[in-house]
Scaffold this motif. Sequence first.
Motif, PDB file in Angstrom:
ATOM      1  N   VAL A 254      -2.436  -5.622  11.482  1.00 49.12           N
ATOM      2  CA  VAL A 254      -1.730  -6.455  10.504  1.00 49.12           C
ATOM      3  C   VAL A 254      -1.007  -5.580   9.483  1.00 49.12           C
ATOM      4  O   VAL A 254       0.159  -5.798   9.157  1.00 49.12           O
ATOM      5  N   LEU A 255      -1.710  -4.535   8.999  1.00 46.40           N
ATOM      6  CA  LEU A 255      -1.129  -3.697   7.955  1.00 46.40           C
ATOM      7  C   LEU A 255       0.030  -2.849   8.468  1.00 46.40           C
ATOM      8  O   LEU A 255       0.861  -2.386   7.686  1.00 46.40           O
ATOM      9  N   SER A 256       0.073  -2.668   9.750  1.00 46.05           N
ATOM     10  CA  SER A 256       1.136  -1.823  10.307  1.00 46.05           C
ATOM     11  C   SER A 256       2.465  -2.558  10.408  1.00 46.05           C
ATOM     12  O   SER A 256       3.486  -1.942  10.690  1.00 46.05           O
ATOM     13  N   GLN A 257       2.454  -3.838  10.192  1.00 48.01           N
ATOM     14  CA  GLN A 257       3.690  -4.617  10.324  1.00 48.01           C
ATOM     15  C   GLN A 257       4.416  -4.643   8.976  1.00 48.01           C
ATOM     16  O   GLN A 257       3.811  -4.840   7.922  1.00 48.01           O
ATOM     17  N   SER A 258       5.720  -4.440   9.074  1.00 48.04           N
ATOM     18  CA  SER A 258       6.530  -4.386   7.841  1.00 48.04           C
ATOM     19  C   SER A 258       6.569  -5.731   7.123  1.00 48.04           C
ATOM     20  O   SER A 258       6.715  -5.787   5.896  1.00 48.04           O
ATOM     21  N   LYS A 259       6.406  -6.830   7.880  1.00 45.62           N
ATOM     22  CA  LYS A 259       6.442  -8.156   7.249  1.00 45.62           C
ATOM     23  C   LYS A 259       5.320  -8.304   6.228  1.00 45.62           C
ATOM     24  O   LYS A 259       5.482  -8.955   5.195  1.00 45.62           O
ATOM     25  N   PHE A 260       4.182  -7.705   6.526  1.00 44.83           N
ATOM     26  CA  PHE A 260       3.054  -7.799   5.608  1.00 44.83           C
ATOM     27  C   PHE A 260       3.413  -7.191   4.257  1.00 44.83           C
ATOM     28  O   PHE A 260       3.117  -7.755   3.211  1.00 44.83           O
ATOM     29  N   TRP A 261       4.054  -6.023   4.252  1.00 48.60           N
ATOM     30  CA  TRP A 261       4.347  -5.337   2.989  1.00 48.60           C
ATOM     31  C   TRP A 261       5.517  -5.954   2.246  1.00 48.60           C
ATOM     32  O   TRP A 261       5.687  -5.728   1.040  1.00 48.60           O
ATOM     33  N   LYS A 262       6.290  -6.754   2.953  1.00 49.64           N
ATOM     34  CA  LYS A 262       7.395  -7.433   2.261  1.00 49.64           C
ATOM     35  C   LYS A 262       6.896  -8.541   1.333  1.00 49.64           C
ATOM     36  O   LYS A 262       7.629  -8.981   0.456  1.00 49.64           O
ATOM     37  N   TYR A 263       5.652  -8.949   1.567  1.00 49.68           N
ATOM     38  CA  TYR A 263       5.122 -10.015   0.718  1.00 49.68           C
ATOM     39  C   TYR A 263       4.988  -9.573  -0.741  1.00 49.68           C
ATOM     40  O   TYR A 263       4.914 -10.411  -1.635  1.00 49.68           O
ATOM     41  N   CYS A 264       4.931  -8.293  -1.009  1.00 48.50           N
ATOM     42  CA  CYS A 264       4.801  -7.842  -2.401  1.00 48.50           C
ATOM     43  C   CYS A 264       6.058  -8.158  -3.196  1.00 48.50           C
ATOM     44  O   CYS A 264       6.031  -8.143  -4.431  1.00 48.50           O
ATOM     45  N   LYS A 265       7.159  -8.405  -2.532  1.00 41.80           N
ATOM     46  CA  LYS A 265       8.402  -8.759  -3.204  1.00 41.80           C
ATOM     47  C   LYS A 265       8.812 -10.207  -2.932  1.00 41.80           C
ATOM     48  O   LYS A 265       9.958 -10.589  -3.144  1.00 41.80           O
ATOM     49  N   HIS A 266       7.861 -10.998  -2.456  1.00 40.91           N
ATOM     50  CA  HIS A 266       8.180 -12.384  -2.126  1.00 40.91           C
ATOM     51  C   HIS A 266       8.607 -13.142  -3.391  1.00 40.91           C
ATOM     52  O   HIS A 266       8.142 -12.855  -4.496  1.00 40.91           O
ATOM     53  N   LYS A 267       9.474 -14.113  -3.190  1.00 36.42           N
ATOM     54  CA  LYS A 267       9.991 -14.850  -4.346  1.00 36.42           C
ATOM     55  C   LYS A 267       8.938 -15.754  -4.976  1.00 36.42           C
ATOM     56  O   LYS A 267       9.041 -16.120  -6.157  1.00 36.42           O
ATOM     57  N   ASN A 268       7.915 -16.123  -4.247  1.00 34.20           N
ATOM     58  CA  ASN A 268       6.891 -17.016  -4.772  1.00 34.20           C
ATOM     59  C   ASN A 268       5.813 -16.196  -5.488  1.00 34.20           C
ATOM     60  O   ASN A 268       5.187 -15.327  -4.883  1.00 34.20           O
ATOM     61  N   PRO A 269       5.555 -16.457  -6.775  1.00 31.99           N
ATOM     62  CA  PRO A 269       4.565 -15.642  -7.511  1.00 31.99           C
ATOM     63  C   PRO A 269       3.146 -15.816  -6.981  1.00 31.99           C
ATOM     64  O   PRO A 269       2.344 -14.887  -7.039  1.00 31.99           O
ATOM     65  N   GLN A 270       2.805 -17.013  -6.490  1.00 28.13           N
ATOM     66  CA  GLN A 270       1.449 -17.218  -5.992  1.00 28.13           C
ATOM     67  C   GLN A 270       1.182 -16.358  -4.759  1.00 28.13           C
ATOM     68  O   GLN A 270       0.082 -15.809  -4.589  1.00 28.13           O
ATOM     69  N   ILE A 271       2.186 -16.204  -3.911  1.00 29.88           N
ATOM     70  CA  ILE A 271       2.015 -15.345  -2.732  1.00 29.88           C
ATOM     71  C   ILE A 271       1.871 -13.893  -3.159  1.00 29.88           C
ATOM     72  O   ILE A 271       1.012 -13.163  -2.645  1.00 29.88           O
ATOM     73  N   ARG A 272       2.685 -13.471  -4.141  1.00 32.61           N
ATOM     74  CA  ARG A 272       2.576 -12.092  -4.598  1.00 32.61           C
ATOM     75  C   ARG A 272       1.194 -11.829  -5.201  1.00 32.61           C
ATOM     76  O   ARG A 272       0.577 -10.789  -4.962  1.00 32.61           O
ATOM     77  N   SER A 273       0.720 -12.786  -6.008  1.00 36.89           N
ATOM     78  CA  SER A 273      -0.604 -12.616  -6.616  1.00 36.89           C
ATOM     79  C   SER A 273      -1.691 -12.532  -5.554  1.00 36.89           C
ATOM     80  O   SER A 273      -2.586 -11.673  -5.623  1.00 36.89           O
ATOM     81  N   ALA A 274      -1.615 -13.398  -4.554  1.00 38.59           N
ATOM     82  CA  ALA A 274      -2.621 -13.380  -3.488  1.00 38.59           C
ATOM     83  C   ALA A 274      -2.538 -12.074  -2.686  1.00 38.59           C
ATOM     84  O   ALA A 274      -3.569 -11.539  -2.251  1.00 38.59           O
ATOM     85  N   PHE A 275      -1.325 -11.578  -2.493  1.00 38.31           N
ATOM     86  CA  PHE A 275      -1.143 -10.318  -1.774  1.00 38.31           C
ATOM     87  C   PHE A 275      -1.863  -9.178  -2.497  1.00 38.31           C
ATOM     88  O   PHE A 275      -2.612  -8.386  -1.898  1.00 38.31           O
ATOM     89  N   PHE A 276      -1.649  -9.071  -3.808  1.00 40.27           N
ATOM     90  CA  PHE A 276      -2.295  -7.999  -4.569  1.00 40.27           C
ATOM     91  C   PHE A 276      -3.812  -8.192  -4.642  1.00 40.27           C
ATOM     92  O   PHE A 276      -4.561  -7.215  -4.703  1.00 40.27           O
ATOM     93  N   GLU A 277      -4.263  -9.453  -4.649  1.00 44.12           N
ATOM     94  CA  GLU A 277      -5.709  -9.691  -4.608  1.00 44.12           C
ATOM     95  C   GLU A 277      -6.286  -9.151  -3.294  1.00 44.12           C
ATOM     96  O   GLU A 277      -7.393  -8.597  -3.262  1.00 44.12           O
ATOM     97  N   LEU A 278      -5.552  -9.328  -2.206  1.00 49.38           N
ATOM     98  CA  LEU A 278      -6.003  -8.799  -0.916  1.00 49.38           C
ATOM     99  C   LEU A 278      -6.024  -7.264  -0.926  1.00 49.38           C
ATOM    100  O   LEU A 278      -6.940  -6.635  -0.380  1.00 49.38           O
ATOM    101  N   ILE A 279      -5.022  -6.656  -1.588  1.00 48.78           N
ATOM    102  CA  ILE A 279      -5.010  -5.189  -1.713  1.00 48.78           C
ATOM    103  C   ILE A 279      -6.259  -4.711  -2.453  1.00 48.78           C
ATOM    104  O   ILE A 279      -6.880  -3.696  -2.104  1.00 48.78           O
ATOM    105  N   ILE A 280      -6.631  -5.462  -3.507  1.00 54.53           N
ATOM    106  CA  ILE A 280      -7.854  -5.125  -4.254  1.00 54.53           C
ATOM    107  C   ILE A 280      -9.064  -5.155  -3.337  1.00 54.53           C
ATOM    108  O   ILE A 280      -9.927  -4.265  -3.357  1.00 54.53           O
ATOM    109  N   ALA A 281      -9.144  -6.210  -2.511  1.00 55.93           N
ATOM    110  CA  ALA A 281     -10.277  -6.313  -1.578  1.00 55.93           C
ATOM    111  C   ALA A 281     -10.284  -5.154  -0.583  1.00 55.93           C
ATOM    112  O   ALA A 281     -11.346  -4.614  -0.255  1.00 55.93           O
TER     113      ALA A 281
END
Length: 1786
Positions: A254-281
């Motif tokens: 999953v982490l090797s796919q570029s689509k996953f890392w594009k979520y950090c710049k997603h236009k939706n703030p809730q998705i960005r927040s959830a993405f960074f929460e997953l990075i924390i985990a």
Amino acid sequence: MGGKNKQRTKGNVRPSSSGKAAELLAKDKGTVPGFVGFGATQNELAYVPAIQGLEEVDSLVDADFRMVLRKMSKRDATTKLKALQEFATMCKEKDAESVKGVLPYWSRIYCKISFDHDRRVREAIQQAFESLIRQVKRNLAPYLKSIMGHWLIAQCDTYGPAASAAKMAFQVAFPPNKQSEAVAFCKEEITTILEDNIMKETPETLSDPQYVPEEEREGKYLRVVTSSFLAMKKLLDLLPENERMVLKDRLIKVLSQSKFWKYCKHKNPQIRSAFFELIIAFCQHLPELMKSEAANVCPAVLLSIDDMDPVVCPSVWAAALYMLSCIEDCWAHVNANKGVLPKLWIVLKDGGQGLASVIYPSLLPFFSKLPEEIIAPKMEFFTIFFSTCAKGLLSERALMSCSESSAIVAAIMECLRFTLHQNLGMNEDQQKLQEMLINNQLLPLVHSALKNPKLQNSTFSHLADTLLSWERRADNLEIKECADAYRRLLPYFWDGLSQLCISQVESAEVDKNLLEGVSSLLVLLKNPERAQKTIVKKKGKIRFFDEEGTINVDRNNGNHLAELTFDAKKMPKSENLGDISRCAQHSNPARTVPLENLVCQLAKLCIARIKKHSEIYLAFLATLVSSFPSRNLFTVLQEGDNEGNAEIFLEENNEVETMASNPAVQFLNQKLLTWMKEDKADFSCLIDMLYSILHCCQNNEKMIILNHISQMEQGWLILFYVIQKACVDPIKYVAISDWLKGDVLGEKLVVLADELCTMAMTTGSLPRKHDSNNWMLLGFALSKHTNNEFMIAEMYIERIIDRLHRALSKDLSEDLTKTGVMEPSLSFICDLASNFFCSIKGCLQMSSAEDLLFAIFQLCAQSQEKTHLSDTALDKLKNAWLLGLTSLINQQEGHLRKYGFFHSSATWLKNQVQTSALDVKSLQVLLSCVHTLLEKLLEGTRPQSLSHLKVLVQCMTPDNSEWENLRQKLTLQWLSKVLLKEQISLNRDVVSTGSNIYSPDKIPNHLCATTLLCHVLLQIQEANISFEQKEIHPVTSISQIAAEMFYALQWCEEMKDFCPTISIYHELLLHFDIIQQLKKACSATWEILFSRSLEKGLLWALTTSEYIAETKLDSSYNLKQLYGTVERFFPLTEASLHTIQNIIPSLLQEDKDLLLFQCIAKLSTSEGSEITSIDGGFGSLAVINSYLKEGVIEDGHVLHDQLFLDTLNIIMGWRNHEEEIFLFDSTLKNPQPHLLGINVEILRFLRLLIKYLPTLLTNEQWDFIMCSIMMWLEAFSNTASFDSKALMLHFVCQCCGMLSDLSYMFQTLTPEMSKTLPTNLQNEWNNFFVEGVYSQLLPLFLKIAAEYKGIILRPTSVHLLTALGEASALIPLKQLMNHNLPAKFVAGQKSNLSDKLQSAMNTLAPLLLSRVRPVQITAYHMLYKLMPELPAFDNEHLKSDDDNGNDEEHGLSPPAALMSVISAQEKVLENMFSNIPVGEYTDIEPLSEAYYCILGYLLGWKLLLIFFKASPSELRAIYAPYLRDSKCLHKLLQHLFRLMPENPTLPGQCTDSASKGQRTLFTEKRTIFLQEIKALHTEIPRLACVVYYSVLEDLPATVRLWWNNQDKRVSSTVDKYTSKYVSNILSSQEIAAVQTSTQIFKSMVVKARPVAREVLAIYSVDDIFIELVIQLPTNYPLGSITVESGKRVGVAVQQWRNWMLQLNTFLNLQNGSIMEGLALWKTNVDKRFEGIEECMICFSVIHGSNYSLPRKACRTCKKKFHSACLYRWFTSSNKSTCPLCRETFF
């Protein structure tokens, strides 16, 4: 291909093709298929079993569950929501086996609905899932893998309630220790679902574009992706370490796919927040994975630190900190100087853009991870960092929020301390860095805080904490290098801080805020330990304090001195002087020395600048002096000043030389006293400096200083502030405690109290500010302090209280009008008393304190009209009294001072009720205070309460002589009333009944005394306290008090008609149900009442009768025990006679008979003067009348009837032998009372004989009766008047009553009864006696009625008019029409009546305007008899006009005399109701001015309607236009809808209008009687309903026309009311009239249909047959009557339409019944068949109004017209041509 809504053919049981295919498939394969959706595998079950091919499958799913599951598959959100709620309920109600059958189909339903767009549905599915889990439990395991992924996502739903419901279901399914195992069991399936959601799904794949709008699709996709990120984090959190390793490969994919890392710049703030929460985990649980993906994760996180979205920011910074800790070489993957730091500077420069509380706490750990190469060069880096932080602190957004600015300040100080600690070296660069941090960062931060008060709290607290930390490190010798560095930095810091503070104080732009900031900083730096406490935010608490010995009263409500009462335990710690000793013990020279030097420098600057800027610098100096008191400071302040003033001061006080050397004393004399005299600044600041000076002095020096200051011109003001501060600060209190107890202050306060009280009584103006301070100063002195002691000496306390008492008791009581003037000072006195009473236990042991409490009680117990107190002042007095009373009761300990509060209060109360004139309100106020007093005494179970109460009651209770005196003060006005009501008999004169005997607005003292004592006794009784001895007074017993109360109540009952105040008082006592309570409390009362009745008679006899009547049902009651035998009543006295008359209904029959026998025997032997004596004929006859009045009937006969006839013979014998006792030949100008008395009793006896034994009387006896009444009538007809004495009025009333009895008997005589009477008796009465009687009675009534001049009539006068009116109203019609009254005519009055009738009308009709009800009702009854006779005269006049050819349409007025009465009252009512809308009920007070006006108005209309109803239809058609055109009917209807009640249903009836048998004011037909005293309050509403019913009945067409012309609101109100309450009654009456009608029509049959409310009329002549159906509307008569055509034979269409129109006109436009309308229509049709042509204007043979035939013919066309129609034609067209041929009409 039929439509889906097509009805299946009957009998077609073949299934559809798809259903048949499914059934065949089941048979072929032996399995049950399911509906497989898109993407479903073949082994997955469908939502619901489509068919039930096999029985075993049919048993798996309950039928109810099948229905609910199908509903869940619908698209409609509401349907799904209801289905889920129903499913959850079914899971709870069904058995476990039925619920288990759902499991195969649940997983697919759950997986779909858990992603539903509607959040309510998502929440409901989780709640339903929980209900399912509770039933199936372990049986869920086989389906867990298909559910778990969606279940975990649901727990991370963005809608909180849905997520909470999913978590609750998860906790129900798995205990905490099993949750990780359950997730591990399904980890592969979960990962698959999460991976698909994150990497593969799109809005189009998650939702069907064909049915779901784009907005919903996008929203669902964003929600699912967000929840999937969070679910993956939750998965990592729950999985054990070994299980996470199993998923490592899949996660790497999953982490090797570029689509996953594009979520950090997603236009939706809730998705960005959830993405960074997953990075924390990932950083927490799989750090190796993050290290391998460092190239992706580091830029994704570090380059996002400028994301300022409130949702994303916390997650970004947390991820950044975790990443820095996890990836050591993270900075190798990003360019810090170009990519990270510029973004960081922007964020810091903007103050975090509202997110400082999130960002700034992370700065210190963030910078601690920065490598050296990034922060090099350090000077530049830290300069930029702290500068940007400082700019961010001063940004507008940061300054607006305390939490934001506090976070920034905390971060700056933390980073600064960290940086300094990391750079403590001695090399040049490090020293420069240290200087830069202190000079360029720390001190500018302090400077900014000084200028901005919002930053001071946090900045100064952190600065103090930092300074304390440096000092501790400097003292830590274990790390020598570090300690040396901090020792070097501290002086450097203090030098910089000193320069900063001095420069700010010296600045030309200095202001108050800046100086306050400097002082706050210095105070905080003095004690840095306190700074640590201020950093922690304390939670507010609320605590209630209820001091022992006080009541829970809101003492501080408007209390000027509310702050005076305090407790040492709750007192705040001193902020200055109290800290000095503690600071000295823990002082650090590195801090105290430079701080004191700085304070001295600043103080010296202040002294130099006070002259220029006195206020702000003086306040600043006061803070410095009070916070840092020391001799050194005062020495610095005295440098360069002359010391001579101190020596002069000391010489005046003969003090030792050492005091002169005290710099503090020198400063006091040279500076402080001068400032106090010049009023330089707020005294509070100066007093703080004074306390600092006292801190540096010995005790004797303090006494000298304070005594000297108290003698100054501003001494009172200074003392006020000195004592005020001592009250709130225990340190200061201890400093001056010796002086407070001294004589100087005590004497001054006593003088002050006297001055204030004297000034309040003389000036009475509003207190000035210093006066208010002086009152508060007294409050300080009277309030308690530590150790339950007064602040000043107790002897002075007592003297102050005594002066306050004299101000209230002596000065004020002499003239209560001063109360309102001195109310401001009175308010202060109340506050002082309140604080004093609740201050110290035992304070009320002082005699002066009890006297003060008594004075306050006196003011509380008097009405505000007397005391002139405002509500606010009275509330304060009551509050003070309650506090004092409670304290007194608690402190008395069973001992009452002889002339203390309770004794004085009881004596005062006794004097008030026995001597003062009290009204109802004053008595209520008095009773309320007594109630409160007893309530406080009765609280608890103190043994001394009984003795207290005995003393209280004994002091209040009068003795026997006082009771007798109180009874004698009661007026005897009531005696004439009870005499006329035949309750007692008298043969002596009654006192004058003048209205000036009794004050109308005051309550007699006897009533006040009895009410007070009974109130006390009943309250004691309610408290269940019984006295051991019945005597609570040496003479008076409880029962005697109760007897006096019943006597007072009876007096009120008899007097309430004379005085409204007594009526109000009586109603008040009845409201409290005092009678029943007294009967329960005092059982021996009836014995006392009976003995007093036998002794004194009169009102005691009435009281005894009333009491016996009330207690007759009591089983313990036995009247026989009271009198023993009837011999006790003999010989008869006035008292025993009154007793017999009032208790005879309750006597045993045998005792009644004995009384009768003895009295008849005594009567038969009485001769001469014995006949008129009480123990002779008069008394015996009175007893006989009382016996006969009971009307004892046995077997249809009166007992001992022969004895009564013998008694009549005895009286007839007196006529022959003792004729002088009869008042036959006297003029009755001055009759003797004993003769009037015996004649009254004879009249009463004769009336009773006529009532009970008329058929047993012989012809001679009847002659005696009728001749006697004739002679008595002649005797009093010329002398009776309002001014006659009571016995004379009684005689006249009895004569009138006897005439009424005779007239009524002969007018209602039945044939059966007439046979039992002597022959020709009725003829003799009608032919001889009636003429003689009424020829005298009617003029007498009119003469008496004319004597009324508008004054308020006494009840005796009303009784006389009632008796005359009852007799006069029974006058026969013949005598009324042939009266001998004087002729009375009105000029210009048009009338067709005879002269006698017109005179009668003009005489009687104006009596309807009288303001005496008996006169109005009597006039109504006489006019009622005349009304039906009047229309005949107008009818004759109408016929004569017709004979003369004068048949033009015109309106004829009803009787003019009656119309003048109505019009006169109309004007009064219009003014009365001018502001009351139609339809709003107006309550009329009985016997008021408005009552008489409305009664006369309604009676006049009732008579008019009787006249109208008695008129023939021709006259009604003429009267109606007059009523309409004059608008009198219009006004009547409007007034009626203001007088009729909103709900006319009689009490006890159902309010539903549709209920059968409902009784309302419209269904009850009542005669108007003269004696309807009890029903007066309903008379106007009842009469209004009667009049409205009659108007609708007699004038339906006119009312209908009026209703149609009203506005919408009035029309709706009238319609609703009439339809609900009147229409049904009128319709039923109309239909019943048709049914019972005896009128027979030739050629027409009329039938009624009551159920349908229809009338059927069938008209047939020869070959013509007509059937008509008349329908009554539901709102009859407001709505129009409809006429429908039935069968019709032999009539042309046009003719038929004309006849239908005519019948409609006759029924809807004529004021008549249906039968009258049909008769008129039939006559019209008959005339048409007879050949009479119709009028070509109205197309009717008979005119609709005057019922005339067409007579006026045109000479040209020969057509005939009605005269009225032609007249209207000519006037409306303004032409004189024929309507038909248009030729000139001659």
